[in-house]
Design an enzyme around this catalytic site. Structure first.
Site, short mmCIF file in Angstrom:
data_model
loop_
_atom_site.label_atom_id
_atom_site.label_comp_id
_atom_site.label_asym_id
_atom_site.label_seq_id
_atom_site.Cartn_x
_atom_site.Cartn_y
_atom_site.Cartn_z
N ASN A 212 0.88 -1.17 0.00
CA ASN A 212 0.00 0.00 0.00
C ASN A 212 0.91 1.22 0.00
O ASN A 212 1.50 1.55 1.02
CB ASN A 212 -0.90 -0.03 1.25
CG ASN A 212 -1.72 1.25 1.38
OD1 ASN A 212 -1.76 2.07 0.46
ND2 ASN A 212 -2.37 1.42 2.52
N TRP A 213 1.01 1.84 -1.16
CA TRP A 213 1.94 2.97 -1.28
C TRP A 213 1.42 4.25 -0.63
O TRP A 213 2.14 5.23 -0.52
CB TRP A 213 2.25 3.24 -2.77
CG TRP A 213 3.21 2.26 -3.35
CD1 TRP A 213 3.90 1.28 -2.70
CD2 TRP A 213 3.59 2.17 -4.73
NE1 TRP A 213 4.69 0.58 -3.58
CE2 TRP A 213 4.53 1.11 -4.84
CE3 TRP A 213 3.25 2.87 -5.89
CZ2 TRP A 213 5.11 0.75 -6.06
CZ3 TRP A 213 3.83 2.51 -7.10
CH2 TRP A 213 4.75 1.46 -7.18
N LYS A 214 0.14 4.24 -0.26
CA LYS A 214 -0.46 5.45 0.34
C LYS A 214 -0.20 6.64 -0.58
O LYS A 214 -0.24 6.48 -1.80
CB LYS A 214 0.05 5.65 1.78
CG LYS A 214 -0.12 4.37 2.60
CD LYS A 214 0.12 4.54 4.07
CE LYS A 214 -0.09 3.19 4.77
NZ LYS A 214 0.03 3.27 6.22
N SER B 86 3.51 -2.15 10.22
CA SER B 86 4.96 -2.18 10.41
C SER B 86 5.60 -3.51 10.01
O SER B 86 6.58 -3.95 10.63
CB SER B 86 5.32 -1.84 11.87
OG SER B 86 4.93 -0.52 12.17
N GLU C 36 -5.33 -4.94 10.40
CA GLU C 36 -4.31 -3.92 10.63
C GLU C 36 -4.58 -3.19 11.95
O GLU C 36 -5.36 -2.23 11.98
CB GLU C 36 -4.33 -2.90 9.48
CG GLU C 36 -4.00 -3.48 8.13
CD GLU C 36 -3.38 -2.43 7.21
OE1 GLU C 36 -2.34 -2.74 6.63
OE2 GLU C 36 -3.91 -1.31 7.10
N GLY D 129 2.67 2.27 10.83
CA GLY D 129 3.63 3.36 10.70
C GLY D 129 4.35 3.70 12.00
O GLY D 129 4.99 4.74 12.11
N GLY E 5 2.98 -1.18 4.24
CA GLY E 5 3.03 0.25 3.95
C GLY E 5 4.46 0.69 3.64
O GLY E 5 4.97 0.48 2.55
N GLY E 6 5.11 1.28 4.64
CA GLY E 6 6.44 1.86 4.45
C GLY E 6 7.44 0.96 3.74
O GLY E 6 8.17 1.40 2.85
N GLU F 37 -6.67 4.76 7.90
CA GLU F 37 -6.40 6.18 7.65
C GLU F 37 -7.62 6.85 7.02
O GLU F 37 -7.90 8.02 7.26
CB GLU F 37 -5.15 6.33 6.76
CG GLU F 37 -3.89 6.05 7.57
CD GLU F 37 -2.74 5.46 6.78
OE1 GLU F 37 -2.75 5.53 5.54
OE2 GLU F 37 -1.81 4.93 7.42
N HIS G 172 -9.46 1.39 4.84
CA HIS G 172 -8.18 1.52 5.53
C HIS G 172 -8.38 2.44 6.74
O HIS G 172 -9.14 3.40 6.67
CB HIS G 172 -7.11 2.09 4.59
CG HIS G 172 -5.74 1.99 5.17
ND1 HIS G 172 -5.27 2.91 6.10
CD2 HIS G 172 -4.76 1.08 5.01
CE1 HIS G 172 -4.05 2.55 6.46
NE2 HIS G 172 -3.71 1.44 5.81
P1 13P Z 1 3.12 0.38 7.63
O1 13P Z 1 3.61 -0.91 7.05
O2 13P Z 1 3.87 1.58 7.14
O3 13P Z 1 2.99 0.32 9.13
O4 13P Z 1 1.62 0.58 7.07
C1 13P Z 1 0.73 -0.46 7.14
C2 13P Z 1 -0.46 -0.11 6.38
O5 13P Z 1 -1.21 0.79 6.74
C3 13P Z 1 -0.74 -0.88 5.14
O6 13P Z 1 -2.01 -0.61 4.67
#
Ligand code: 13P
Length: 250
Positions: free
Chosen positions: A9-11, A212, A166, A172, A233-234, A96, A94
């Site tokens: 997930n590149w956000k 994470s 999640e 994050g 994510g990251g 967020e 998600h």
């Molecule tokens: P991180 O891997 O950066 O914690 O993010 C997880 C995420 O929100 C994937 O959708």
């Protein structure tokens, strides 16, 4: 036997040229992997990414969509718009989006139904906050979110749905749930699906962990009984690290 699915997930990251370079870099590893590899990219990267993944095994997803077919919804993107350019997956709900964009269990459900009816495969996110966890509400929150997201979804459609557990406190933050904790929460989600759809369906549905995930902690997560891969994510922004995660899922 469920196949592992590794989704990035590149956000709100990656310009089109960066997206294309990334895809070209990971394609050989993704092509020889036993797991499925999905990249959920920003809208502006979709078209470039779809062109670049041709002749690879990488699938492309969006990160959100609206539940209406068309109309006066400035700034929104419909399921049809995604489908017509061959997007295959879409992240829905998600945390967020729930936190910053007022997404609710009701809008998540509307989006899930619309995605399915349009032929998109939803990746539905569920997870508890730190406060909910500390109050012992994790099980209630994740099973309720799962049940509400799936309201009106037919049994046969479950094989085109991915659930991502999640925990919000792990996103994050560098804090991962322990493999045992994450596996137990995922078992709870699977049990809830079993209550609604029966054991055969529950045993087949793909449930990922997200929060994470990185190259150093993914193997332990993947060695558990119920974690079917990761929503990353990251660590999905660095080709070499994402490749390591794909390799660990084989
Ligand atoms: P991180 O891997 O950066 O914690 O993010 C997880 C995420 O929100 C994937 O959708």
């Amino acid at each position: 036997m469920r196949k592992k699915v590794i989704a990035g997930n590149w956000k709100m990251n990656m310009l089109p040229n960066e997206a294309m370079n990334f895809i070209n870099a990971i394609a050989p590893v993704a092509n020889s992997a036993n797991c499925e590899v999905i990249l959920c990219v920003p809208y502006t990267d979709l078209f470039y990414s779809l062109l670049t993944v041709q002749d690879t095994k990488i699938k492309i997803g969006a990160q959100n969509m609206h539940w209406e077919e068309k109309g006066a919804y400035t700034g929104e993107i419909s399921a049809e718009m995604l489908k017509c350019i061959n997007v295959e997956y879409v992240i829905i709900g998600h945390s967020e989006r729930r936190q910053y964009f007022a997404e609710t269990d009701e809008t998540v459900n509307k989006k899930v139904l619309k995605a399915i009816h349009t032929g998109l495969k939803p990746i539905i996110c569920v997870g508890e906050t730190l406060e909910q966890r500390e109050n012992g509400e994790t099980s209630f929150i994740i099973t309720t979110q799962t049940r509400k997201a799936l309201e009106g979804v037919e049994k046969e459609q479950l094989n085109n749905i991915i659930i991502a557990y999640e925990p919000i406190w792990a996103i994050g933050t560098g804090k991962t749930a322990t493999a045992e904790d994450a596996n137990n929460s995922i078992k709870e989600i699977r049990k809830e699906i079993e209550k609604i759809y029966g054991k055969d369906i529950a045993d087949c549905v793909i449930i990922q962990y997200g929060g994470s995930v990185n190259k150093d902690n993914c193997q332990e997560l993947f060695n558990t009984s119920d974690i079917d891969g990761a929503l990353v994510g990251g660590a999905s922004l660095k080709a070499s690290e994402f490749e390591e995660i794909i390799r660990s899922a084989n």
